[in-house]
Design an enzyme around this catalytic site. Structure first.
Site, PDB file in Angstrom:
ATOM      1  N   ASP A  64      -6.905 -16.890 -75.420  1.00 60.57           N
ATOM      2  CA  ASP A  64      -6.590 -15.965 -76.368  1.00 60.57           C
ATOM      3  C   ASP A  64      -4.947 -16.207 -76.663  1.00 60.57           C
ATOM      4  O   ASP A  64      -4.436 -16.726 -75.834  1.00 60.57           O
ATOM      5  CB  ASP A  64      -6.954 -14.647 -75.972  1.00 60.57           C
ATOM      6  CG  ASP A  64      -6.439 -13.536 -76.916  1.00 60.57           C
ATOM      7  OD1 ASP A  64      -6.765 -13.700 -78.220  1.00 60.57           O
ATOM      8  OD2 ASP A  64      -5.880 -12.486 -76.644  1.00 60.57           O
ATOM      9  N   SER A  65      -4.338 -15.424 -77.514  1.00 59.59           N
ATOM     10  CA  SER A  65      -3.097 -15.287 -77.711  1.00 59.59           C
ATOM     11  C   SER A  65      -2.257 -14.508 -76.736  1.00 59.59           C
ATOM     12  O   SER A  65      -1.059 -14.739 -76.568  1.00 59.59           O
ATOM     13  CB  SER A  65      -2.875 -14.873 -79.307  1.00 59.59           C
ATOM     14  OG  SER A  65      -3.394 -13.444 -79.657  1.00 59.59           O
ATOM     15  N   CYS A 113     -11.391  -7.663 -83.042  1.00 59.53           N
ATOM     16  CA  CYS A 113     -10.240  -8.233 -82.285  1.00 59.53           C
ATOM     17  C   CYS A 113     -10.431  -7.742 -80.693  1.00 59.53           C
ATOM     18  O   CYS A 113     -10.791  -6.878 -80.263  1.00 59.53           O
ATOM     19  CB  CYS A 113      -9.001  -7.424 -82.993  1.00 59.53           C
ATOM     20  SG  CYS A 113      -7.507  -8.323 -82.008  1.00 59.53           S
ATOM     21  N   HIS A 138      -8.317  -7.540 -78.590  1.00 57.68           N
ATOM     22  CA  HIS A 138      -7.273  -6.454 -78.162  1.00 57.68           C
ATOM     23  C   HIS A 138      -7.720  -4.986 -78.248  1.00 57.68           C
ATOM     24  O   HIS A 138      -7.429  -4.281 -77.615  1.00 57.68           O
ATOM     25  CB  HIS A 138      -5.907  -6.794 -78.815  1.00 57.68           C
ATOM     26  CG  HIS A 138      -5.202  -7.576 -78.595  1.00 57.68           C
ATOM     27  ND1 HIS A 138      -5.135  -9.085 -78.880  1.00 57.68           N
ATOM     28  CD2 HIS A 138      -3.687  -7.777 -78.068  1.00 57.68           C
ATOM     29  CE1 HIS A 138      -4.314  -9.648 -78.461  1.00 57.68           C
ATOM     30  NE2 HIS A 138      -3.281  -8.884 -77.905  1.00 57.68           N
TER      31      HIS A 138
HETATM   32  N1  DGL Z   1      -6.878 -11.132 -79.697  1.00 56.90           N
HETATM   33  C1  DGL Z   1      -7.037 -11.823 -80.837  1.00 56.90           C
HETATM   34  C2  DGL Z   1      -8.039 -11.571 -81.595  1.00 56.90           C
HETATM   35  O1  DGL Z   1      -9.368 -10.949 -81.319  1.00 56.90           O
HETATM   36  C3  DGL Z   1      -5.555 -12.083 -81.606  1.00 56.90           C
HETATM   37  C4  DGL Z   1      -4.456 -11.224 -81.789  1.00 56.90           C
HETATM   38  C5  DGL Z   1      -3.378 -11.723 -82.218  1.00 56.90           C
HETATM   39  O2  DGL Z   1      -2.906 -12.474 -81.642  1.00 56.90           O
HETATM   40  O3  DGL Z   1      -3.010 -11.258 -83.568  1.00 56.90           O
HETATM   41  O4  DGL Z   1      -8.068 -11.775 -83.011  1.00 56.90           O
END
Ligand code: DGL
Length: 269
Positions: A11-12, A186, A188
């Site tokens: 992931d990021s 997402c 997060h």
């Molecule tokens: N956690 C990521 C997602 O599910 C990326 C969030 C990001 O880096 O903008 O989209």
């Protein structure tokens, strides 16, 4: 395929930790090799081409480390890089987080009104809309980009005044009034799941079921490993973490999630 090899997850940033934790909870004997591309965070407003380039470099790295499967623990990368990676590595066992969440949402919805929140790149790809309509053509889908949520969560602003106001500002969109299912599009967002649920408990016209892609994909991984005889036979899996930039929030969240002091290895691709 050596079943004791680790599962690569990327992931990021800290979002994919929600996926890694869900996999660790459900499959504790699996070793996990986590890659957090913190130097390139956020992914959510970057172009598909750039994200495909990052994804390719990360998968190359994970394959060099010898993983038995890769989980794209990021909706944004799943939206724009899954097909691309599948084409590059046709034999790779590759999981993404969107389809499992869509399937769960379809199972739950009764009134066929489904909300999706995610990053700009995910939402503007309309991948959720397409995948939901493929399975349930009569569904009504409201998609909303909620770009402030990732930096807010990375900043640790959770369960406080700031997060409450930002969540309210996004979810008070009248389009959400009649939904009975909301997909956290997402990885997060599971970190603010209770706040989102609380918002709907207070404000929604009916009960809203919240779908979390971390749990949904971990079940997919478990089922696939069972079907393919790929479960590790170790007593306890090892946890290894690589990041492209060392950030305090990543360190704190990793320690908190796994209940131990996690060693982060900084790496440049
Ligand atoms: N956690 C990521 C997602 O599910 C990326 C969030 C990001 O880096 O903008 O989209």
């Amino acid at each position: 395929m050596e079943s004791n090899l680790p599962v690569g997850i990327f992931d990021s940033g800290i979002g994919g930790l929600t996926v890694a934790k869900a996999i660790h909870d459900i499959l504790p004997s699996e070793s996990l090799l986590y890659f957090g591309d913190t130097a390139h965070l956020p992914y959510g407003d970057k172009s598909p081409e750039l994200l495909q380039k990052y994804a390719l470099e990360i998968v190359e790295f994970l394959l060099q480390k010898k993983v038995k499967a890769v989980v794209i623990a990021c909706n944004t990368a799943s939206a724009v890089a899954y097909d691309f990676l599948k084409q590059k590595y046709p034999d790779l066992i590759l999981f993404e987080v969107i389809q499992p969440a869509v399937q769960e949402a379809i199972q739950y919805t009764k009134n066929q009104r489904i909300g999706v929140i995610g990053t700009k790149t995910t939402i503007f790809s309309h991948i959720y809309l397409k995948k939901i309509l493929d399975l349930l053509p009569t569904a009504f889908v409201i998609e909303k980009a909620t770009p402030l949520l990732v930096p807010m969560i990375e900043e640790g602003w959770i369960r406080d005044k700031v997060s409450k106001e930002i969540i309210e500002a996004y979810l008070s969109d009248t389009g959400f009034l009649h939904i009975d299912t909301l997909i956290l599009g997402c990885t997060h967002y599971p970190l603010i799941r209770t706040e989102v649920e609380h918002y709907f408990e207070v404000n929604a016209l009916q009960k809203v079921h919240v779908v979390d892609s971390a749990i949904a994909v971990s079940k997919k991984v478990r089922d696939f490993f069972s079907k393919s005889n790929l479960h590790s036979n170790k007593l306890k899996g090892n946890l290894t973490f690589f990041v492209t930039d060392l950030t305090p929030s990543f360190q704190d969240t990793a320690n908190l999630f796994f209940g131990q002091n996690i060693t982060l290895q900084k790496i440049q691709l």
